[in-house]
Design an enzyme around this catalytic site. Structure first.
Site, PDB file in Angstrom:
ATOM      1  N   HIS A 278       0.853  -1.190   0.000  1.00 45.80           N
ATOM      2  CA  HIS A 278       0.000   0.000   0.000  1.00 45.80           C
ATOM      3  C   HIS A 278       0.887   1.237   0.000  1.00 45.80           C
ATOM      4  O   HIS A 278       1.769   1.382   0.848  1.00 45.80           O
ATOM      5  CB  HIS A 278      -0.895  -0.020   1.254  1.00 45.80           C
ATOM      6  CG  HIS A 278      -1.855   1.120   1.337  1.00 45.80           C
ATOM      7  ND1 HIS A 278      -3.153   1.030   0.880  1.00 45.80           N
ATOM      8  CD2 HIS A 278      -1.714   2.372   1.811  1.00 45.80           C
ATOM      9  CE1 HIS A 278      -3.769   2.178   1.083  1.00 45.80           C
ATOM     10  NE2 HIS A 278      -2.925   3.004   1.647  1.00 45.80           N
ATOM     11  N   HIS A 321      -1.230   2.040  11.734  1.00 43.94           N
ATOM     12  CA  HIS A 321       0.062   2.702  11.864  1.00 43.94           C
ATOM     13  C   HIS A 321       0.043   3.771  12.948  1.00 43.94           C
ATOM     14  O   HIS A 321      -1.007   4.218  13.399  1.00 43.94           O
ATOM     15  CB  HIS A 321       0.487   3.325  10.527  1.00 43.94           C
ATOM     16  CG  HIS A 321      -0.385   4.434  10.035  1.00 43.94           C
ATOM     17  ND1 HIS A 321      -1.675   4.240   9.598  1.00 43.94           N
ATOM     18  CD2 HIS A 321      -0.157   5.762   9.889  1.00 43.94           C
ATOM     19  CE1 HIS A 321      -2.209   5.369   9.207  1.00 43.94           C
ATOM     20  NE2 HIS A 321      -1.303   6.331   9.384  1.00 43.94           N
ATOM     21  N   GLU A 327      -2.551  13.804  11.680  1.00 43.19           N
ATOM     22  CA  GLU A 327      -3.459  13.660  10.559  1.00 43.19           C
ATOM     23  C   GLU A 327      -4.883  14.081  10.934  1.00 43.19           C
ATOM     24  O   GLU A 327      -5.494  13.498  11.831  1.00 43.19           O
ATOM     25  CB  GLU A 327      -3.480  12.206  10.074  1.00 43.19           C
ATOM     26  CG  GLU A 327      -2.097  11.671   9.692  1.00 43.19           C
ATOM     27  CD  GLU A 327      -2.127  10.190   9.353  1.00 43.19           C
ATOM     28  OE1 GLU A 327      -3.204   9.568   9.491  1.00 43.19           O
ATOM     29  OE2 GLU A 327      -1.086   9.651   8.955  1.00 43.19           O
ATOM     30  N   HIS A 351      -5.982  12.245  14.349  1.00 48.24           N
ATOM     31  CA  HIS A 351      -5.042  11.295  14.937  1.00 48.24           C
ATOM     32  C   HIS A 351      -3.692  12.003  15.030  1.00 48.24           C
ATOM     33  O   HIS A 351      -3.028  12.226  14.018  1.00 48.24           O
ATOM     34  CB  HIS A 351      -4.936  10.029  14.090  1.00 48.24           C
ATOM     35  CG  HIS A 351      -6.268   9.358  13.874  1.00 48.24           C
ATOM     36  ND1 HIS A 351      -6.862   9.263  12.629  1.00 48.24           N
ATOM     37  CD2 HIS A 351      -7.123   8.785  14.750  1.00 48.24           C
ATOM     38  CE1 HIS A 351      -8.025   8.636  12.742  1.00 48.24           C
ATOM     39  NE2 HIS A 351      -8.206   8.341  14.027  1.00 48.24           N
ATOM     40  N   HIS A 357      -3.889   4.216  14.844  1.00 48.52           N
ATOM     41  CA  HIS A 357      -5.166   4.240  14.144  1.00 48.52           C
ATOM     42  C   HIS A 357      -5.068   3.384  12.896  1.00 48.52           C
ATOM     43  O   HIS A 357      -4.001   2.925  12.511  1.00 48.52           O
ATOM     44  CB  HIS A 357      -5.585   5.671  13.800  1.00 48.52           C
ATOM     45  CG  HIS A 357      -4.607   6.411  12.944  1.00 48.52           C
ATOM     46  ND1 HIS A 357      -3.399   6.884  13.406  1.00 48.52           N
ATOM     47  CD2 HIS A 357      -4.650   6.767  11.635  1.00 48.52           C
ATOM     48  CE1 HIS A 357      -2.749   7.499  12.451  1.00 48.52           C
ATOM     49  NE2 HIS A 357      -3.485   7.437  11.364  1.00 48.52           N
TER      50      HIS A 357
END
Length: 439
Positions: A278, A321, A327, A351, A357
């Protein structure tokens, strides 16, 4: 299909936004614009007498001694490492314009120190009437989620729809009208720097946001009395009022590269992995406000647009992560691939630095249930975004105490179970054989 232009009720003399507004194309370009031919001075900025008896004015967005390539002209909070999420805030019943409906969620740094950011949201149900706003602290990046915005600036007019963004640079006076009635959205504010296109690095010359797709207004002005017109100025986080009897939108011509601009997010050219794993969200950066440290952003604006997912043997949603960056996420429309429930258009989540999260339980279980045989899949009808910063934000008490805060957010991870499986005998023999132990 956009609605046709409609009248906006304001003071006498205000017109309507035409359906075919003209724009200048490009990011960071030096534009020239004039409503009356010959009204822009030629060959110099400050002639003794300007054409048509006009006054010359310059707006500077950087210090006078900045390198030429960088030169552009023209509350109480608390730290909280908890995962935070907010439901969409209701449009108020009482008359509320863009400025009255602007409320702060979190921020870091200081406008006085010229370094930092703040994240706001807005809810409004009426146009600004006989007043304009000016932010002396920093640049606004506005992300409408509901309802179009008709924005009048000193450089001209911009129509901004949900799915588009607009950047209103520090120092410009502007008015926000609501042609569709109630409106809601998000605002990022940066201090001491400006947004720019990210470096493409190994991607090469093309991809992500193209400079040609950014649109700046063309000159427009009004020449009529405005008795009691109010300029509301944000300075050091506080608001100040000044009264005048004329419109601030009396600019007949202008030139420069320090201008408001808008961008249609559907024009973004996304990149993604085509085999395994990803990609990090940095591949989806539309605009970045950099710091002095290369590769570290004061604030990135990142989007998660419709796109194909094709990676093999890969957990395709964003992985679990902890991030040294903080964020803040919002959702313009549709759903978000990492949250099956609870994250709604007009809502938000935060977060902060190193706060764990990732996908909720439903998303995780549904993803692993498909196994390695899952074929290519296209994510459609969605537009989520993220404001990401290297600074650690402090959250406003209003945001922590608001009844729109989702106090059950943590429960989206309840039910995550261990899938760990092993043979204790095999582990022991491997430890003895390899002379090591697990850790």
């Amino acid at each position: 299909m956009e609605k046709p232009a409609t009248e906006v009720i304001k003071g006498d003399g205000w017109g309507r936004f035409p359906d075919d507004l003209e724009y200048h194309s490009g990011f960071g370009n030096h534009f020239e614009s004039e409503v009356i031919a010959g009204s822009l001075p030629r060959g110099q900025n400050s002639p003794l007498i300007c054409p048509f008896g006009l006054y010359a004015e310059q707006i500077s967005g950087t210090s006078f001694t900045s390198p030429r390539k960088l030169s552009q002209r023209r509350s109480n909070t608390v730290a909280n490492p908890t995962q935070l999420r907010w439901k969409p805030v209701d449009i108020p019943d009482s008359p509320t314009d863009f400025i009255d409906g602007l409320y702060t969620i979190c921020g870091a740094g200081s406008s006085f120190l010229r370094h930092g950011f703040a994240i706001h949201m807005y809810i409004a149900n009426k146009s600004m009437d006989n007043c304009a706003f000016c932010n002396a602290d920093g640049d606004f990046l506005v992300v409408p989620q509901q309802g179009r915005l008709w924005i009048t600036t000193e450089c001209g007019r911009l129509q901004v729809s949900p799915g588009e963004i607009v950047v209103l640079p520090q120092g410009f006076r502007f008015v926000v009208d609501l042609p569709d009635g109630p409106s809601r959205g998000y605002v990022a504010e940066v201090f001491g720097t400006h947004f720019q296109l990210p470096d493409l690095g190994p991607i090469g010359a093309n991809g992500l946001a193209a400079s040609r797709d950014f649109l700046a207004p063309t000159a427009w002005f009004e020449d009529c009395p405005r008795p009691g017109f109010t300029i509301i100025q944000k300075f050091g986080g506080e608001l100040f009022n000044a009264r005048q009897d004329f419109s601030p939108f009396n600019v007949v011509a202008w030139h420069g590269n320090y201008v408001p601009y808008k961008y249609d997010l559907s024009k973004f050219c996304p990149y993604n992995t085509v085999l395994i794993d990803h990609g990090d969200p940095s591949i989806n950066t539309v605009l970045t406000a950099p710091t002095d440290k290369p590769g570290v952003a004061l604030l990135d604006f990142v989007i998660f647009p419709p796109r194909w997912l094709v990676a093999e043997h890969t957990f395709r949603p964003p992985y679990y992560h902890r991030n040294c960056m903080s964020e803040f996420m919002g959702l313009i429309y549709g759903g978000y691939e990492a949250k099956a429930d609870g994250f709604l258009p007009g809502g938000a989540s935060l977060h902060s630095c190193m706060t764990p999260h990732g996908p909720d339980t439903k998303t995780y279980e549904a993803t692993v249930a498909r196994g390695n045989e899952a074929g290519p899949h296209k994510i459609t009808d969605t537009m989520a975004f993220m404001f990401e910063s290297c600074l650690m934000p402090r959250t406003c008490p209003w945001a922590l105490d608001s009844h729109f805060r989702d106090l059950d957010y943590y429960q989206c991870w309840i039910g995550l179970k261990s899938h760990f499986s092993h043979d204790k005998t095999d582990v022991k023999s491997n430890d003895l054989q390899n002379g090591n132990k697990s850790g």
